[in-house]
Design a protein around this motif. Structure first.
Motif, PDB file in Angstrom:
ATOM      1  N   VAL A   1       0.825  -1.209   0.000  1.00  0.00           N
ATOM      2  CA  VAL A   1       0.000   0.000   0.000  1.00  0.00           C
ATOM      3  C   VAL A   1       0.860   1.259   0.000  1.00  0.00           C
ATOM      4  CG1 VAL A   1      -1.581   1.351   1.430  1.00  0.00           C
ATOM      5  CG2 VAL A   1      -2.012  -1.068   1.057  1.00  0.00           C
ATOM      6  N   CYS A   2       2.003   1.208   0.692  1.00  0.00           N
ATOM      7  CA  CYS A   2       2.824   2.413   0.855  1.00  0.00           C
ATOM      8  C   CYS A   2       3.740   2.679  -0.335  1.00  0.00           C
ATOM      9  CB  CYS A   2       3.655   2.309   2.133  1.00  0.00           C
ATOM     10  SG  CYS A   2       2.680   2.328   3.649  1.00  0.00           S
ATOM     11  N   THR A   3       4.647   1.744  -0.627  1.00  0.00           N
ATOM     12  CA  THR A   3       5.702   2.042  -1.604  1.00  0.00           C
ATOM     13  C   THR A   3       6.011   0.918  -2.574  1.00  0.00           C
ATOM     14  OG1 THR A   3       7.459   1.248  -0.128  1.00  0.00           O
ATOM     15  CG2 THR A   3       6.839   3.563   0.069  1.00  0.00           C
ATOM     16  N   ARG A   4       5.345  -0.247  -2.442  1.00  0.00           N
ATOM     17  CA  ARG A   4       5.742  -1.377  -3.270  1.00  0.00           C
ATOM     18  C   ARG A   4       4.590  -1.926  -4.118  1.00  0.00           C
ATOM     19  NH1 ARG A   4      10.779  -3.475  -2.049  1.00  0.00           N
ATOM     20  NH2 ARG A   4      10.406  -4.499  -4.055  1.00  0.00           N
ATOM     21  N   PRO A   5       4.150  -1.189  -5.131  1.00  0.00           N
ATOM     22  CA  PRO A   5       3.091  -1.708  -5.999  1.00  0.00           C
ATOM     23  C   PRO A   5       3.535  -2.919  -6.809  1.00  0.00           C
ATOM     24  CG  PRO A   5       4.005   0.312  -6.898  1.00  0.00           C
ATOM     25  CD  PRO A   5       4.584   0.158  -5.527  1.00  0.00           C
ATOM     26  N   ASP A   6       4.856  -3.179  -6.868  1.00  0.00           N
ATOM     27  CA  ASP A   6       5.348  -4.316  -7.651  1.00  0.00           C
ATOM     28  C   ASP A   6       4.961  -5.663  -7.045  1.00  0.00           C
ATOM     29  OD1 ASP A   6       7.044  -3.478  -5.573  1.00  0.00           O
ATOM     30  OD2 ASP A   6       8.740  -4.577  -6.397  1.00  0.00           O
ATOM     31  N   ILE A   7       4.572  -5.681  -5.765  1.00  0.00           N
ATOM     32  CA  ILE A   7       4.154  -6.947  -5.148  1.00  0.00           C
ATOM     33  C   ILE A   7       2.626  -7.031  -5.015  1.00  0.00           C
ATOM     34  CG2 ILE A   7       6.332  -7.161  -3.881  1.00  0.00           C
ATOM     35  CD1 ILE A   7       4.786  -6.384  -1.330  1.00  0.00           C
ATOM     36  N   ALA A   8       1.908  -6.085  -5.620  1.00  0.00           N
ATOM     37  CA  ALA A   8       0.451  -6.024  -5.436  1.00  0.00           C
ATOM     38  C   ALA A   8      -0.236  -7.307  -5.908  1.00  0.00           C
ATOM     39  CB  ALA A   8      -0.129  -4.818  -6.169  1.00  0.00           C
ATOM     40  N   HIS A   9       0.136  -7.783  -7.100  1.00  0.00           N
ATOM     41  CA  HIS A   9      -0.519  -8.994  -7.615  1.00  0.00           C
ATOM     42  C   HIS A   9      -0.187 -10.203  -6.740  1.00  0.00           C
ATOM     43  CE1 HIS A   9      -2.023 -12.098 -10.228  1.00  0.00           C
ATOM     44  NE2 HIS A   9      -0.817 -12.661 -10.244  1.00  0.00           N
ATOM     45  N   ALA A  10       1.072 -10.351  -6.369  1.00  0.00           N
ATOM     46  CA  ALA A  10       1.486 -11.497  -5.554  1.00  0.00           C
ATOM     47  C   ALA A  10       0.763 -11.498  -4.211  1.00  0.00           C
ATOM     48  CB  ALA A  10       2.998 -11.473  -5.352  1.00  0.00           C
ATOM     49  N   VAL A  11       0.635 -10.324  -3.593  1.00  0.00           N
ATOM     50  CA  VAL A  11      -0.042 -10.228  -2.296  1.00  0.00           C
ATOM     51  C   VAL A  11      -1.534 -10.520  -2.457  1.00  0.00           C
ATOM     52  CG1 VAL A  11      -0.672  -8.664  -0.416  1.00  0.00           C
ATOM     53  CG2 VAL A  11       1.653  -8.652  -1.317  1.00  0.00           C
ATOM     54  N   SER A  12      -2.127 -10.074  -3.571  1.00  0.00           N
ATOM     55  CA  SER A  12      -3.554 -10.350  -3.788  1.00  0.00           C
ATOM     56  C   SER A  12      -3.805 -11.847  -3.912  1.00  0.00           C
ATOM     57  CB  SER A  12      -4.050  -9.627  -5.035  1.00  0.00           C
ATOM     58  OG  SER A  12      -3.583 -10.256  -6.223  1.00  0.00           O
ATOM     59  N   VAL A  13      -2.846 -12.579  -4.465  1.00  0.00           N
ATOM     60  CA  VAL A  13      -3.007 -14.032  -4.626  1.00  0.00           C
ATOM     61  C   VAL A  13      -2.954 -14.729  -3.271  1.00  0.00           C
ATOM     62  CG1 VAL A  13      -1.972 -16.125  -5.575  1.00  0.00           C
ATOM     63  CG2 VAL A  13      -2.139 -14.072  -6.987  1.00  0.00           C
ATOM     64  N   VAL A  14      -1.921 -14.442  -2.469  1.00  0.00           N
ATOM     65  CA  VAL A  14      -1.767 -15.160  -1.193  1.00  0.00           C
ATOM     66  C   VAL A  14      -2.806 -14.723  -0.163  1.00  0.00           C
ATOM     67  CG1 VAL A  14       0.698 -15.572  -1.551  1.00  0.00           C
ATOM     68  CG2 VAL A  14      -0.044 -13.494  -0.361  1.00  0.00           C
ATOM     69  N   SER A  15      -3.396 -13.536  -0.349  1.00  0.00           N
ATOM     70  CA  SER A  15      -4.385 -13.068   0.629  1.00  0.00           C
ATOM     71  C   SER A  15      -5.746 -13.738   0.464  1.00  0.00           C
ATOM     72  CB  SER A  15      -4.548 -11.548   0.529  1.00  0.00           C
ATOM     73  OG  SER A  15      -5.044 -11.186  -0.743  1.00  0.00           O
ATOM     74  N   ARG A  16      -5.935 -14.530  -0.586  1.00  0.00           N
ATOM     75  CA  ARG A  16      -7.223 -15.206  -0.796  1.00  0.00           C
ATOM     76  C   ARG A  16      -7.390 -16.441   0.081  1.00  0.00           C
ATOM     77  NH1 ARG A  16      -6.372 -15.489  -7.223  1.00  0.00           N
ATOM     78  NH2 ARG A  16      -5.939 -13.283  -7.545  1.00  0.00           N
ATOM     79  N   PHE A  17      -6.312 -16.871   0.725  1.00  0.00           N
ATOM     80  CA  PHE A  17      -6.363 -18.152   1.439  1.00  0.00           C
ATOM     81  C   PHE A  17      -6.110 -17.967   2.935  1.00  0.00           C
ATOM     82  CE2 PHE A  17      -4.526 -18.562  -2.834  1.00  0.00           C
ATOM     83  CZ  PHE A  17      -5.552 -19.268  -3.449  1.00  0.00           C
ATOM     84  N   MET A  18      -6.561 -16.838   3.469  1.00  0.00           N
ATOM     85  CA  MET A  18      -6.318 -16.527   4.881  1.00  0.00           C
ATOM     86  C   MET A  18      -7.038 -17.501   5.820  1.00  0.00           C
ATOM     87  SD  MET A  18      -4.447 -13.676   5.032  1.00  0.00           S
ATOM     88  CE  MET A  18      -4.655 -12.014   5.543  1.00  0.00           C
ATOM     89  N   SER A  19      -8.223 -17.964   5.419  1.00  0.00           N
ATOM     90  CA  SER A  19      -9.031 -18.776   6.329  1.00  0.00           C
ATOM     91  C   SER A  19      -8.431 -20.160   6.550  1.00  0.00           C
ATOM     92  CB  SER A  19     -10.460 -18.913   5.794  1.00  0.00           C
ATOM     93  OG  SER A  19     -10.452 -19.533   4.513  1.00  0.00           O
ATOM     94  N   LYS A  20      -7.827 -20.743   5.516  1.00  0.00           N
ATOM     95  CA  LYS A  20      -7.278 -22.090   5.666  1.00  0.00           C
ATOM     96  C   LYS A  20      -6.066 -22.270   4.754  1.00  0.00           C
ATOM     97  CE  LYS A  20      -9.044 -26.730   6.557  1.00  0.00           C
ATOM     98  NZ  LYS A  20     -10.186 -27.654   6.396  1.00  0.00           N
ATOM     99  N   PRO A  21      -4.940 -21.639   5.096  1.00  0.00           N
ATOM    100  CA  PRO A  21      -3.742 -21.753   4.257  1.00  0.00           C
ATOM    101  C   PRO A  21      -3.050 -23.101   4.451  1.00  0.00           C
ATOM    102  CG  PRO A  21      -3.254 -20.439   6.184  1.00  0.00           C
ATOM    103  CD  PRO A  21      -4.720 -20.746   6.246  1.00  0.00           C
TER     104      PRO A  21
END
Length: 370
Positions: A295-315
């Motif tokens: 959110v602050c300074t690293r938009p280059d990891i936005a897609h990667a973070v969006s992928v791993v954040s989908r599995f918070m309930s049961k990783p």
């Protein structure tokens, strides 16, 4: 502790009264913090803060509304872009005991501190007059106080961000003021206009002048005016994140997320042993840490973070490996950041790019756009 109590008495935070019958008395406690040393000070600073036990407050009785806005990170980046583009001065200030400037609307009683009981009034309690730290409504009351003061002194609130204020001067130039709780950024064409804004704020609030802005919310601001460039990075924050998740010595890699990661809900725990292992893994905390950098300074990891954040309930283990992969990428690129360049090909113009895949979501076969 003594300094904190002196500050509370100076701000006329409470009155001592006899405890009323049938009223709930809120507790209080000390919170101690060792603050990092600033670049111009070698030793760290010891800080004691008196906080009310706001968790015991009852909604509708002790408080009503609690929401308080803070400046958006996009607004901070927009201001830094303007600073680089128009060669503006950028200064920073900090409000001392900010919440104590807010006026309470509700009647709240608090116990006296054990080591600071007023002699002869041991059976009295504190009737709070100011929004003490720890109370649910404190951030909201402080914002209302700041907003009402600033908007009554020639500043206008932005219709797009409630914590962005601007003043239009006679020559057409502007002074910008950004508020994030008790941190303030001030930008203007000349130092005299910024000094006038500082004097206005100091006349109403107890402020600490931090001079040229260098660090805000874990982000480092570096500027080279000879090159008309300004950089925003989070190298120190990223190093702390890597150390927290034991990745500071991991081998660095060059891509945020490799193509061999085909993540889906089916990649979750397959047996009890894997469930037990994942229960010890700080998956959600690690993803949250990555989100803040994104959110602050690293938009280059936005897609990667969006992928791993989908599995918070049961990783599962495969999801955790993907998070570690992103951390390894950050290790090799910890000094990456955003550069605002006045000499760019199209300064001041927004250029956007978009891309998409086809049915990339393995669970629902949806296409992803970025």
């Amino acid at each position: 502790m003594t300094e904190e109590m002196e500050s509370l008495h100076k701000n006329d935070t409470w009155d001592l009264v006899l405890p009323p019958k049938g009223r709930k008395i809120v507790g209080c406690k000390w919170v101690f913090k060792l603050k990092d040393a600033s670049p111009d000070v070698v030793a760290p600073r010891y800080k004691a803060r008196l906080v009310a036990k706001g968790f015991s407050q009852k909604g509708g009785i002790d408080y009503h509304e609690v929401f308080s806005p803070v400046v958006k990170h996009s607004s901070i980046r927009a201001l830094l872009a303007l600073v680089a583009l128009f060669d503006l001065e950028l200064e920073q200030m900090d409000v001392k005991t900010a919440f104590l400037h807010g006026e309470l609307e509700e009647e709240i009683f608090m116990v006296q501190l054990e080591d600071f009981v007023v002699e002869g009034k041991g059976n009295h309690v504190c009737l709070l007059k100011k929004s003490l730290y720890g109370l649910k409504q404190s951030p909201r009351q402080w914002y209302h106080r700041f907003d009402s003061y600033v908007t009554s002194h020639v500043f206008e609130r932005s219709p797009y961000d409630a914590c962005v204020f601007q003043q239009v001067l006679a020559d057409g130039s502007r002074v910008y003021l950004l508020l994030y709780v008790d941190d303030i950024l001030i930008a203007g064409k000349s130092r005299s206009t910024i000094d006038a804004t500082k004097a206005m704020l100091k006349s109403e609030f107890e402020m600490k002048d931090l001079g040229v802005a260098r660090r805000l919310l874990g982000m480092d601001i570096c500027r080279d005016r000879s090159l008309d460039r300004l950089w925003l990075s989070q190298s120190q924050y990223i190093e702390k994140v890597l150390l927290r998740y034991h990745m500071s010595q991991a081998k660095s890699i060059s891509t945020p997320l490799a193509t061999h990661f085909r993540l889906s809900t089916s990649s979750g725990p397959v047996d009890i042993e894997e469930e037990r292992y994942m229960s010890t893994v700080p998956y959600a905390c690690a993803v949250g840490s990555l989100m803040y950098a994104m959110v602050c300074t690293r938009p280059d990891i936005a897609h990667a973070v969006s992928v791993v954040s989908r599995f918070m309930s049961k990783p599962g283990k495969e999801h955790w490996k993907a998070v570690q992969w992103i951390l390894r990428y950050l290790r090799g690129t910890s000094k990456f950041g955003l550069m605002f360049d006045q000499r760019a090909a199209n300064p001041g113009q927004v250029v956007g790019y978009s891309d998409s895949d086809f049915a990339g979501d393995l669970d629902e076969r949806r296409s992803l756009t970025g």
